[in-house]
Enzyme design. Sequence first.
Site, PDB file in Angstrom:
ATOM      1  CB  CYS A  75      -2.466  15.255  20.124  1.00  0.00           C
ATOM      2  SG  CYS A  75      -2.711  15.946  21.750  1.00  0.00           S
ATOM      3  CG  HIS A  94      -0.461   0.156   2.525  1.00  0.00           C
ATOM      4  ND1 HIS A  94      -0.570   1.339   3.218  1.00  0.00           N
ATOM      5  CD2 HIS A  94       0.188  -0.692   3.346  1.00  0.00           C
ATOM      6  CE1 HIS A  94      -0.017   1.195   4.419  1.00  0.00           C
ATOM      7  NE2 HIS A  94       0.454  -0.029   4.523  1.00  0.00           N
ATOM      8  CB  THR A 140      -6.243 -19.191   1.533  1.00  0.00           C
ATOM      9  OG1 THR A 140      -6.500 -20.496   2.044  1.00  0.00           O
ATOM     10  CG2 THR A 140      -6.706 -19.088   0.092  1.00  0.00           C
TER      11      THR A 140
HETATM   12  C1  LIG Z   1       8.860   1.963   7.674  1.00  0.00           C
HETATM   13  C2  LIG Z   1       7.606   1.177   7.835  1.00  0.00           C
HETATM   14  N1  LIG Z   1       7.669  -0.088   8.283  1.00  0.00           N
HETATM   15  C3  LIG Z   1       6.572  -0.840   8.435  1.00  0.00           C
HETATM   16  C4  LIG Z   1       5.318  -0.353   8.142  1.00  0.00           C
HETATM   17  C5  LIG Z   1       4.121  -1.222   8.357  1.00  0.00           C
HETATM   18  O1  LIG Z   1       3.542  -1.646   7.148  1.00  0.00           O
HETATM   19  P1  LIG Z   1       2.075  -2.237   7.134  1.00  0.00           P
HETATM   20  O2  LIG Z   1       1.170  -1.081   7.356  1.00  0.00           O
HETATM   21  O3  LIG Z   1       1.898  -2.835   5.783  1.00  0.00           O
HETATM   22  O4  LIG Z   1       1.975  -3.244   8.213  1.00  0.00           O
HETATM   23  C6  LIG Z   1       5.193   0.969   7.675  1.00  0.00           C
HETATM   24  C7  LIG Z   1       3.878   1.525   7.358  1.00  0.00           C
HETATM   25  O5  LIG Z   1       3.287   2.284   8.082  1.00  0.00           O
HETATM   26  C8  LIG Z   1       6.367   1.751   7.523  1.00  0.00           C
HETATM   27  O6  LIG Z   1       6.304   3.003   7.093  1.00  0.00           O
END
Ligand SMILES: Cc1ncc(COP(=O)(O)O)c(C=O)c1O
Lengths: 144, 394
Positions: free
Chosen positions: B327, B204, B240
Site C-alpha cells: 500500500c 537531496h 543549463t
Molecule cells: C539507492 C537510490 N538510488 C536512486 C535514487 C533516486 O535518486 P533521485 O531521487 O535523486 O532521482 C534513490 C532515491 O530515492 C535511491 O535511494
Amino acid sequence: MYSEKVMEHFANPHNVGEIENADGVGEVGNAKCGDIMRMYLKIDNGMITDAKFKTFGCGAAIATSSMATDLVKGKSIDDALKLTNKAVIEALDGLPPVKIHCSVLAEQAIKAALRDYYVKNGIDPTPFLGEETNSCDHCDHCGH
Amino acid sequence: MAKQVIYLDNAATTAVSKTALEAMLPYLAEQYGNPSSVYSVGREAKAGLEKAREQMAKALGCNPREIYFCGCGSEADNWAIKGAAYAGRKKGKTKIVTSCFEHHAVLHTCKALEKEGFEVVYLPVDAEGIVCMDAFYEAVDETCAVVSVMYANNEIGTIQPIGEMAAYCKEKKVLFHTDAVQAVGHLPIHLQGSGIDLLSLSGHKFHAPKGVGALYIRGGVLLPNLIEGGAQERSRRAGTENVAGIVGMGAALTEAVASMEENSSKMKKLQDKLIDGLLQIEHTRLNGSRTKRLPGNANVSFEGIEGESLLLMLDMNGICASSGSACTSGSLDPSHVLLSIGLTHEVAHGSLRLSLSENTTEEEIDRVLEVVPQVVERLRSMSPLWEKIKNSEN
Ligand SMILES: Cc1ncc(COP(=O)(O)O)c(C=O)c1O
C-alpha cells in the site's frame, strides 16, 4: 489522500472486536495481498443486533470495516443483503481509486458472515447471496 | 494542537542544511547569470559551478574533470547504465549484471535494456541483505557491458562489498557502476584507485536540495550522452545548469565529509538504541545485517500488522517514517527488497523503516520507542492474525 471521514474511522474505528457465539462469522481477503477482514454478526429475529470486526490491512481496510459494520448494525438481514461497496464508499465521502478494493472486501466480509448464518441455520444461502465470492481468491488487484 | 514533528525518513530525503542554503542564496538572487554567458554575472555563476565541482572531487577523492552534474540520482543511474550498455554493445558485449534489490532507477533501466536485447543477470542477495558473491563471480565475465551494484541499499541500509566487486570487474575489463545515492556523504568514499568506473549520487540525500545529482565518470571512460543539446558539462550532459542546486550540493557534501566521523558515531549510538528498543516488541525482526549497515538506518517487521496503517498512526503522533508494504510502495506487491532477503509477503507488509540524520536527538528516539510499541499493540489488537501469531514461537 484520504477523506476526513476515512481518517475519523481509521483513528477511532467503530465495532472493533469479536462476538462470542456469533450467529455469523465471515472472513475474506488474504495476508499475502495485505488485507484480511473478519466480521462477526449477532442476529435476532432477522435483525442484526450487533456487528464487530477484526482487520489486518491498510487505513482504508480498517475504515471500510468500521463503516460497513456501522451500516448493517440495527438493520434487517434483508437490508444488510443490499449493502454495496458503493454505499460504503459514499458513507466515507469517497476512497482513492487504488483503495476501492477495500470497500469490495468489506461488502464481501459482511456477506460471508450472512452466508455463515444461513448455513448454520440449515438454509441454502445461494438464493440470497449467489455463489461464494472472495475477490482475493481470483484477485486481479495484486495478482496472487 | 501543533505537534512537534519527528522526521525519521532521511533515506527518502533530507532537510536542506543551513550551510547549503546560505551557499545557494546568492545564486538565486544576484548571481543569476547563465554560466555559459561571457559577461560578468555569467562568469560568476560559472565560477560557482566550478568551485562546486572541485568540492565534490575533493570529497570523493577524484579529479574535478570526472564529475558531471545532472538532474538527479535517477538520471545518473540511467546515464551510467544505458551509456555503458550501448558502449559495450559496439564491442559485442551484451550482458549486464546487477542485483535483484536495486533501486527502481536501476532495475527499470535494466528492464528497458532487456527489451532492447541485452541479457540481464539479477544477482540474488542473502538473508542479511548482502549480494551473493558466488553468484557474482559466476555471472561476471568478459561479455559484460556493465556491472551495476548499489553501494548501500535504500530500504534496509546494507552496505555491499563494492571494493571486491570493482576489483574483479577491473580484472575482467568490465565497467563497474555503483548507485551510491544512499552512501555518498554518509560513508567514506575515495574513488581514485577504487576500481569504480561510474558512480551515481544525489544531493537531496545529504542535505542539498532535490533535483540535483552527479555522475562520476572515471577519466578515460567514454559513454554516449543521455541528454543531447548544448555544450554544458563539456558536451556530455546538455541543459543549463541548476547553478544554485549544484553550489548547494558542493557545500553540503563538503560539510558532510568534514563531519562524517562525528555524525556517524552519534547516529550509530542512536541507531543501536532504536533497534534494540524496537526488537523488545515481540514477534519483531530486524531486516538486513546489523553490522554492515548505514549508520542511520533501522528497518524492522512487526508480524500481524500492515505498514500503511502503522505509518498513518505514527503520523498522527507526529512521527514521519516509511514502509515497504504494498500500500505504500505504490505497487501491487510489497517491497522487492524485503522479498529478496526472504521475507514472506505477510511479514514484508508489516515493515517499518526509520532513517536518522545527524540532527536526530535522543529525546526523539525515546519518544519513538514510547509510541511505536503502543501503535503496534493497538493494530495487533485489531488484527485477525495476531492471536495465532502470539501463540506461536517468537
Ligand atoms: C539507492 C537510490 N538510488 C536512486 C535514487 C533516486 O535518486 P533521485 O531521487 O535523486 O532521482 C534513490 C532515491 O530515492 C535511491 O535511494
